[in-house]
Design an enzyme around this catalytic site. Structure first.
Site, PDB file in Angstrom:
ATOM      1  CB  CYS A 255      -1.065  -0.084   1.251  1.00  0.00           C
ATOM      2  SG  CYS A 255      -0.440   0.635   2.564  1.00  0.00           S
ATOM      3  CD  GLU A 256      -0.587   5.491  -3.395  1.00  0.00           C
ATOM      4  OE1 GLU A 256      -0.023   5.286  -4.465  1.00  0.00           O
ATOM      5  OE2 GLU A 256      -1.495   6.545  -3.370  1.00  0.00           O
ATOM      6  CG  HIS A 257      -2.346   5.492   1.855  1.00  0.00           C
ATOM      7  ND1 HIS A 257      -3.441   4.774   1.839  1.00  0.00           N
ATOM      8  CD2 HIS A 257      -2.254   6.557   0.746  1.00  0.00           C
ATOM      9  CE1 HIS A 257      -4.189   5.347   0.509  1.00  0.00           C
ATOM     10  NE2 HIS A 257      -3.355   6.482   0.301  1.00  0.00           N
ATOM     11  CG  HIS A 258       0.021   2.630   6.245  1.00  0.00           C
ATOM     12  ND1 HIS A 258      -1.216   2.515   5.420  1.00  0.00           N
ATOM     13  CD2 HIS A 258      -0.015   3.540   7.339  1.00  0.00           C
ATOM     14  CE1 HIS A 258      -1.819   3.414   6.187  1.00  0.00           C
ATOM     15  NE2 HIS A 258      -1.339   4.097   7.183  1.00  0.00           N
TER      16      HIS A 258
ATOM     17  CD  GLN B 145      -8.209  -4.370  -2.402  1.00  0.00           C
ATOM     18  OE1 GLN B 145      -7.755  -4.542  -1.629  1.00  0.00           O
ATOM     19  NE2 GLN B 145      -9.309  -5.095  -3.009  1.00  0.00           N
TER      20      GLN B 145
ATOM     21  CG  HIS C  78      -5.409  -3.549   2.653  1.00  0.00           C
ATOM     22  ND1 HIS C  78      -5.078  -2.531   1.739  1.00  0.00           N
ATOM     23  CD2 HIS C  78      -6.350  -4.150   1.902  1.00  0.00           C
ATOM     24  CE1 HIS C  78      -5.661  -2.619   0.650  1.00  0.00           C
ATOM     25  NE2 HIS C  78      -6.247  -3.556   0.687  1.00  0.00           N
TER      26      HIS C  78
ATOM     27  CB  CYS D 261      -1.760  -0.305   6.701  1.00  0.00           C
ATOM     28  SG  CYS D 261      -3.060  -0.367   5.443  1.00  0.00           S
TER      29      CYS D 261
HETATM   30 ZN   LIG Z   1      -2.008   1.226   4.131  1.00  0.00          ZN
END
Ligand SMILES: [Zn+2]
Length: 237
Positions: free
Chosen positions: A118-121, A159, A187, A189
């Site tokens: 995931c690009e956030h975490h 996703q 996920h 995260c």
């Molecule tokens: Zn994430």
């Protein structure tokens, strides 16, 4: 369409079309322009290792202790591998694998395992992808559908975008009557931090052409991915 559930159920279910919760905006632009991607260099490999060393310090570790000495190098190499989809192209990937078969019935490859970040975490998310299309004469080698899933998975993703990119890729290479992609993902995260709900999973779908326009075609696709195969090699819960 995105459905996120955290009801603790063990195995993913296929979405009920009524359960649409949200569609997030895609943040894949840089001030409204294309993102500035570049081929990674050897110099940056060293910089990544320094960054990992700083992360180790940041979590209170001693990067010089025996067990961590090679960790920066290992992490940097793992990151390069897990994002190797950036250096692949759709054209090279499907090269010579498109055939004119005159076949116009639905083609579905189910249960394609995927692993992404995931690009956030930058934490993993993983699950199964189901990819279907209705050809317009042209078909592609079945393994190539799995390779397309893999190429876009090995990038920093959300996703929703991953699902859409796979559908658009099939649309681009085959110009079929329609494409349908459903992804069921877990996920890390969400499971390991944040809401800490290990049983939650997320379903995303992207429908193009006849799958978007015709309810019957979409239903047929959902029925096919809901159906449990009676014969298979490998495990399916
Ligand atoms: Zn994430």
């Amino acid at each position: 369409m995105t459905i996120a559930r955290s009801n603790g159920s063990q195995s993913p279910l296929i979405p009920d079309l009524a359960e649409v919760i949200s569609t997030r905006p895609d943040r894949n632009t840089h001030d409204g322009r294309e993102p500035e991607l570049h081929p990674p260099t050897d110099e940056q490999m060293g910089q990544m290792q320094d960054a990992v060393r700083n992360i180790l310090l940041g979590v209170g570790e001693d990067p010089e202790r025996e067990g961590l000495l090679k960790t920066p190098k290992r992490v940097a190499e793992a990151m390069r591998f897990l994002t190797s989809g950036y250096s692949e192209s759709l054209e090279d990937l499907v090269n010579n694998a498109i055939f004119d078969e005159g076949h116009n019935e639905m083609v579905l490859v189910r249960d394609i395992n995927f692993f992404s970040l995931c690009e956030h975490h930058m934490l993993p998310f993983m699950g199964k992808a189901h990819v279907a299309y209705i050809p317009n004469q042209k078909v592609v080698g079945l393994s190539k559908l799995a390779r397309i899933v893999e190429m876009y998975s090995r990038r920093l993703q959300v996703q929703e975008r991953l699902t859409r990119q796979i559908a658009e890729a099939v649309q681009t290479i085959l110009e079929p009557q329609g494409v349908a992609v459903v992804m069921e993902g877990v996920h890390m995260c969400m499971a390991m931090r944040g809401v800490q709900k290990p049983g939650s999973w997320t379903v995303t779908s992207a429908m193009v052409g006849v799958f978007q326009d015709e309810h019957k075609t979409r239903e047929e696709f959902f029925n096919l991915i809901r159906h449990q195969t009676s014969f298979f090699l490998g495990s399916r819960e």
